[in-house]
Design a protein around this motif. Structure first.
Motif, PDB file in Angstrom:
ATOM      1  N   PHE A 361     -14.332   2.346  -6.092  1.00 54.63           N
ATOM      2  CA  PHE A 361     -13.777   3.013  -7.273  1.00 54.63           C
ATOM      3  C   PHE A 361     -13.738   4.528  -7.073  1.00 54.63           C
ATOM      4  O   PHE A 361     -13.810   5.284  -8.033  1.00 54.63           O
ATOM      5  CB  PHE A 361     -14.625   2.668  -8.507  1.00 54.63           C
ATOM      6  N   ASP A 362     -13.644   4.948  -5.819  1.00 56.29           N
ATOM      7  CA  ASP A 362     -13.722   6.382  -5.546  1.00 56.29           C
ATOM      8  C   ASP A 362     -12.361   7.002  -5.222  1.00 56.29           C
ATOM      9  O   ASP A 362     -12.276   8.142  -4.794  1.00 56.29           O
ATOM     10  CB  ASP A 362     -14.715   6.652  -4.409  1.00 56.29           C
ATOM     11  N   GLY A 363     -11.297   6.253  -5.467  1.00 55.36           N
ATOM     12  CA  GLY A 363      -9.954   6.799  -5.211  1.00 55.36           C
ATOM     13  C   GLY A 363      -9.336   7.334  -6.493  1.00 55.36           C
ATOM     14  O   GLY A 363      -9.992   7.388  -7.542  1.00 55.36           O
ATOM     15  N   PRO A 364      -8.054   7.720  -6.433  1.00 57.93           N
ATOM     16  CA  PRO A 364      -7.379   8.201  -7.642  1.00 57.93           C
ATOM     17  C   PRO A 364      -7.419   7.147  -8.751  1.00 57.93           C
ATOM     18  O   PRO A 364      -7.227   5.953  -8.478  1.00 57.93           O
ATOM     19  CB  PRO A 364      -5.934   8.440  -7.169  1.00 57.93           C
ATOM     20  N   HIS A 365      -7.686   7.569  -9.955  1.00 60.89           N
ATOM     21  CA  HIS A 365      -7.763   6.685 -11.127  1.00 60.89           C
ATOM     22  C   HIS A 365      -8.830   5.589 -10.963  1.00 60.89           C
ATOM     23  O   HIS A 365      -8.705   4.505 -11.527  1.00 60.89           O
ATOM     24  CB  HIS A 365      -6.403   6.046 -11.430  1.00 60.89           C
ATOM     25  N   ASN A 366      -9.814   5.847 -10.142  1.00 64.19           N
ATOM     26  CA  ASN A 366     -10.904   4.882  -9.867  1.00 64.19           C
ATOM     27  C   ASN A 366     -10.422   3.632  -9.131  1.00 64.19           C
ATOM     28  O   ASN A 366     -11.082   2.584  -9.200  1.00 64.19           O
ATOM     29  CB  ASN A 366     -11.636   4.454 -11.150  1.00 64.19           C
ATOM     30  N   TYR A 367      -9.288   3.718  -8.483  1.00 59.93           N
ATOM     31  CA  TYR A 367      -8.818   2.577  -7.695  1.00 59.93           C
ATOM     32  C   TYR A 367      -9.210   2.774  -6.234  1.00 59.93           C
ATOM     33  O   TYR A 367      -9.269   3.897  -5.739  1.00 59.93           O
ATOM     34  CB  TYR A 367      -7.296   2.420  -7.815  1.00 59.93           C
ATOM     35  N   GLY A 368      -9.482   1.671  -5.564  1.00 61.86           N
ATOM     36  CA  GLY A 368      -9.843   1.710  -4.151  1.00 61.86           C
ATOM     37  C   GLY A 368      -8.705   1.185  -3.306  1.00 61.86           C
ATOM     38  O   GLY A 368      -7.566   1.656  -3.399  1.00 61.86           O
ATOM     39  N   ASP A 369      -8.998   0.153  -2.526  1.00 58.26           N
ATOM     40  CA  ASP A 369      -7.970  -0.372  -1.617  1.00 58.26           C
ATOM     41  C   ASP A 369      -7.037  -1.337  -2.342  1.00 58.26           C
ATOM     42  O   ASP A 369      -7.433  -2.010  -3.288  1.00 58.26           O
ATOM     43  CB  ASP A 369      -8.658  -1.129  -0.465  1.00 58.26           C
ATOM     44  N   ASP A 370      -5.798  -1.407  -1.856  1.00 63.42           N
ATOM     45  CA  ASP A 370      -4.875  -2.442  -2.336  1.00 63.42           C
ATOM     46  C   ASP A 370      -5.230  -3.731  -1.598  1.00 63.42           C
ATOM     47  O   ASP A 370      -4.994  -3.850  -0.385  1.00 63.42           O
ATOM     48  CB  ASP A 370      -3.428  -2.013  -2.039  1.00 63.42           C
ATOM     49  N   LEU A 371      -5.809  -4.679  -2.325  1.00 64.36           N
ATOM     50  CA  LEU A 371      -6.237  -5.933  -1.681  1.00 64.36           C
ATOM     51  C   LEU A 371      -5.212  -7.059  -1.866  1.00 64.36           C
ATOM     52  O   LEU A 371      -5.515  -8.218  -1.622  1.00 64.36           O
ATOM     53  CB  LEU A 371      -7.584  -6.385  -2.261  1.00 64.36           C
ATOM     54  N   MET A 372      -4.008  -6.695  -2.310  1.00 69.79           N
ATOM     55  CA  MET A 372      -3.005  -7.736  -2.549  1.00 69.79           C
ATOM     56  C   MET A 372      -2.467  -8.292  -1.222  1.00 69.79           C
ATOM     57  O   MET A 372      -2.123  -7.531  -0.318  1.00 69.79           O
ATOM     58  CB  MET A 372      -1.853  -7.173  -3.377  1.00 69.79           C
ATOM     59  N   ARG A 373      -2.421  -9.612  -1.175  1.00 63.59           N
ATOM     60  CA  ARG A 373      -1.858 -10.301  -0.007  1.00 63.59           C
ATOM     61  C   ARG A 373      -0.683 -11.156  -0.468  1.00 63.59           C
ATOM     62  O   ARG A 373      -0.504 -11.356  -1.667  1.00 63.59           O
ATOM     63  CB  ARG A 373      -2.933 -11.188   0.634  1.00 63.59           C
ATOM     64  N   VAL A 374       0.046 -11.686   0.483  1.00 64.08           N
ATOM     65  CA  VAL A 374       1.246 -12.462   0.138  1.00 64.08           C
ATOM     66  C   VAL A 374       0.921 -13.950   0.161  1.00 64.08           C
ATOM     67  O   VAL A 374       0.337 -14.456   1.123  1.00 64.08           O
ATOM     68  CB  VAL A 374       2.397 -12.161   1.123  1.00 64.08           C
ATOM     69  N   LYS A 375       1.292 -14.622  -0.936  1.00 62.06           N
ATOM     70  CA  LYS A 375       1.100 -16.079  -0.987  1.00 62.06           C
ATOM     71  C   LYS A 375       2.456 -16.757  -1.166  1.00 62.06           C
ATOM     72  O   LYS A 375       3.441 -16.112  -1.558  1.00 62.06           O
ATOM     73  CB  LYS A 375       0.147 -16.470  -2.109  1.00 62.06           C
ATOM     74  N   GLN A 376       2.467 -18.045  -0.898  1.00 61.44           N
ATOM     75  CA  GLN A 376       3.735 -18.785  -0.960  1.00 61.44           C
ATOM     76  C   GLN A 376       3.483 -20.182  -1.525  1.00 61.44           C
ATOM     77  O   GLN A 376       2.427 -20.783  -1.265  1.00 61.44           O
ATOM     78  CB  GLN A 376       4.326 -18.904   0.446  1.00 61.44           C
ATOM     79  N   VAL A 377       4.450 -20.685  -2.283  1.00 58.87           N
ATOM     80  CA  VAL A 377       4.355 -22.075  -2.749  1.00 58.87           C
ATOM     81  C   VAL A 377       4.747 -22.980  -1.582  1.00 58.87           C
ATOM     82  O   VAL A 377       5.866 -22.889  -1.073  1.00 58.87           O
ATOM     83  CB  VAL A 377       5.289 -22.350  -3.946  1.00 58.87           C
ATOM     84  N   GLN A 378       3.797 -23.786  -1.157  1.00 58.78           N
ATOM     85  CA  GLN A 378       4.082 -24.745  -0.083  1.00 58.78           C
ATOM     86  C   GLN A 378       3.605 -26.120  -0.532  1.00 58.78           C
ATOM     87  O   GLN A 378       2.422 -26.311  -0.808  1.00 58.78           O
ATOM     88  CB  GLN A 378       3.371 -24.320   1.210  1.00 58.78           C
ATOM     89  N   ASP A 379       4.529 -27.025  -0.666  1.00 54.47           N
ATOM     90  CA  ASP A 379       4.228 -28.409  -1.067  1.00 54.47           C
ATOM     91  C   ASP A 379       3.420 -28.463  -2.364  1.00 54.47           C
ATOM     92  O   ASP A 379       2.427 -29.190  -2.475  1.00 54.47           O
ATOM     93  CB  ASP A 379       3.479 -29.136   0.057  1.00 54.47           C
TER      94      ASP A 379
END
Lengths: 400, 285
Positions: A361-379
């Motif tokens: 929480f030490d980045g701008p606006h108390n945000y840290g790393d972008d932990l978003m990853r890509v997911k996909q609908v499979q079956d």
């Protein structure tokens, strides 16, 4: 002599009663009260139910571990009816009338922004799970569990385009269609900029108002534009509605991405096969290796089914909710008190370990790393496909 | 700016006709109730959604064909319409108060739906869902075609009944001047209950159409209110054909706007139409 014996007996009895009562008095300490609102009714109620179930699980687990600072924890949750203005009033009540010790955020960006204003006025720490516009989080004692990083309008589209660039058929043209709902709209505008910089040719850009009922003409325009890749800035059911509309005119996009889809309906729709989205947690390794994740998943399956939630899998919403409670627990335990300034200082300095991973929480606006990853609908299931280190075992990005 | 292709325009206009027919079908019962009974029945939308959920339940859980659920839903919602009218008549509510009272009823029905089906999304996967016809370059989805057929048949059927039957003439007379109509022996109360029953049944039918094409959530009741009210006011209160034509006009104007400009301009076009009509033809409603 006799009086002395009686006096000794009285003293002994008093001592015994004090000793016997000591643990009782300790147990009788008032619980720590955490206050929050959730959209238990109104248009956001479906997703809010996930946060209610997760909160109940976490508080139960926390109390089984002994609570916080040796005291039990009680969660007071009020219904903000999906209305940010009502959320503001209820948070005001929680602080001034209910006099809660700690605050937990409500569901969705608008209500969180309202709660943040109240928290700021009373100098309370606000941990929240689903705030979508980091640049608007200007209060220094707010802590996000929705780990988008400080500039998601750039980082998230870049992650998506990186994933597509690594696929067997990288797209050359893009159509961006988006709801004007604030938390998806700014991401779509960011995607537009990023796509331009990366040399993708934009063949269509459309915006609609949230609450649109007819997706037929939008589907027809996408079909007409024939994009290699379709970016949909959709919130909730909008993605499914657009998929239905495209299917009705016999069109299915080659590669397609949805910003914040309703997770269950999207994965269960046969039309959504290969649809992409973002995630910070899915029910597969390596996410499930996080401490406590397996037990949480098991409990969530049971409780969600009991609450009547059709899709009982743990994904972004449930994981962010659980993470928010982990942040609050880490803050209080780390500070060793309920003092909001001490909790905030501890979290800023140390961050918190959550089922998503370690959050800073030490980045701008108390945000840290972008932990978003890509997911996909499979079956019929969401699986993480990018980056490789977080992909489900054996899963790769599929293209048509 | 490139011009949209003819296929795109035609497909969009078709989409507008389909959504417009649903606006018309939802507006038909509301228009009859408002124009003939002077009851602004906001609960009409709640009943339509309740019917949609019942259809979902019977079809998804009970395995009944969604269209067959009409056999149960139509009489049930006719009875519900009659019961509400009977209750409202006991309190002799003004139109504005009827709006407030039925708004309360809407909130109760919404809470009931959420209590039973939860706030989560419910989607009826029927045999009709994926079916479509192809006519040249255009695609015609079957669920929307069913809605259009029902809306046209019911609107013209009620229009004919209003013009050519004793009941219809009596209803129009009551709406025009209730005391004079009563002097001619028309039973105002019985006729009011009849029209409320028809209006309730129409809400039930519209609900089945909603379930055929849309994913349901309790709060989506309110998403339809503004545009259907616009269709009713454009079409004329108490008119049987008005909501259908006005609904189609709104649907097509919105869809064509989406096809040639930005989808976010669509509501501006439809509500500008409404304002223009109210300004140019004041007193029409």
């Amino acid at each position: 002599m006799r009086i002395g014996r009686i006096a000794r007996q009285v003293v002994a009895l008093c001592t015994l009663s004090v000793m016997a009562g000591a643990p009782l008095a300790q147990n009788a300490q008032a619980p720590i009260r955490v206050g929050s609102t959730l959209a238990l009714t109104g248009p956001l109620a479906a997703t809010s139910l996930v946060h209610k179930v997760v909160g109940e699980i976490y508080v139960e687990q926390l109390n089984q571990r002994g609570g916080l600072l040796g005291r039990k924890v009680e969660w007071i949750v009020k219904d903000d009816q999906s209305k940010p203005d009502l959320a503001r009033t209820l948070y005001e009540q929680l602080v001034t009338s209910d006099k809660v010790d700690l605050l937990m955020g409500p569901y969705a960006t608008g209500a969180i922004l309202s709660a943040m204003g109240v928290a700021q006025r009373y100098h309370k720490v606000l941990v929240h799970h689903t705030f979508g516009i980091p640049s608007m989080a200007n209060y220094d004692m707010q802590f996000p569990a929705w780990s988008l990083g400080p500039d998601p309008a750039t980082t998230v589209p870049n992650t998506v385009f990186d994933a597509l660039a690594a696929s067997p058929a990288p797209p050359k043209t893009i159509a961006i269609v988006t709801s004007k709902f604030p938390s998806v709209h700014f991401m779509s505008l960011g995607a537009r900029e990023v796509a331009k910089k990366r040399g993708l040719q934009e063949v269509l850009f459309l915006e609609w108002d949230f609450g649109n009922l007819d997706y037929g003409p939008i589907a027809a325009r996408i079909k007409d534009a024939k994009p290699d890749f379709l970016w949909v800035g959709a919130l909730g059911l909008e993605g499914n509605q657009l998929l239905d509309a495209m299917h009705k005119i016999d069109y299915s996009p080659k590669e397609h991405f949805y910003m914040y889809p309703a997770p269950g309906p999207m994965s269960k729709s046969p039309l959504a096969n290969n649809a992409l989205s973002m995630t910070m947690f899915e029910e597969h390794a390596p996410f499930t290796n996080a401490p406590g994740a397996a037990e949480f998943i098991k409990l969530y399956h049971e409780r969600a089914a009991k609450a009547g939630i059709p899709d009982t899998s743990v994904e972004v919403q449930a994981a962010a909710s659980y993470s928010a409670w982990q942040i609050l627990e880490a803050g209080v335990k780390g500070a060793g008190s309920l003092d909001d300034k001490a909790i905030a200082a501890y979290l800023k300095k140390n961050g918190a370990d959550t089922i998503q991973g370690h959050l800073r929480f030490d980045g701008p606006h108390n945000y840290g790393d972008d932990l978003m990853r890509v997911k996909q609908v499979q079956d019929g299931h969401w699986v993480t496909v990018y980056p490789k280190a977080y992909a489900a075992p054996g899963a790769t990005l599929r293209v048509q | 700016m490139t011009l949209p292709s003819a296929t795109l325009l035609a497909q969009s206009a078709l989409s507008g006709i389909f959504i417009g027919s649903l606006y018309g079908l939802l507006g038909l019962g509301l228009s009859l109730s408002w124009g003939l009974l002077h009851v602004i029945n906001l609960a009409h939308f709640a009943f339509a959604f309740l019917a949609a959920y019942l259809c979902y339940q019977l079809a998804s859980v009970g395995g009944v064909d969604p269209l067959l659920t009409l056999v149960l839903i139509v009489p049930l919602f006719a009875a519900l319409g009659i019961a509400v009218q009977w209750l409202l008549a006991r309190f002799s509510l003004s139109p504005l108060n009827s709006l407030l009272a039925t708004f309360g009823l809407t909130a109760i029905v919404e809470a009931g739906i959420q209590g039973y089906w939860t706030a989560d999304f419910r989607k009826l996967e029927s045999v009709y869902a994926g079916e479509k016809l192809r006519i040249g370059g255009l695609f015609v989805p079957i669920p929307e075609l069913i809605t259009l057929a029902l809306a046209v048949a019911l609107s013209f059927g009620i229009y004919a009944a209003m013009r050519h039957t004793r009941l219809g003439r009596a209803l129009r007379a009551l709406a025009e001047d209730a005391p004079i109509a009563a002097a001619f022996g028309i039973n105002a109360q019985a006729h009011a209950l009849a029209i409320a029953g028809v209006s309730g049944a129409l809400a039930g039918i519209a609900g089945v159409c909603l379930a055929l094409s849309f994913t349901l959530t309790p709060s989506s009741i309110y998403a339809w209110v503004g545009v259907v009210f616009a269709a009713v006011m454009l079409g004329g209160l108490g008119s049987a054909l008005g909501p259908l034509f006005a609904g189609a006009a709104i649907g097509v104007s919105e869809a064509v706007t989406m096809a040639v400009a930005s989808p976010s301009w669509a509501p501006i076009v439809s509500f500008t139409l409404l304002i223009a009509l109210l300004l140019l033809r004041p007193g029409r409603t």
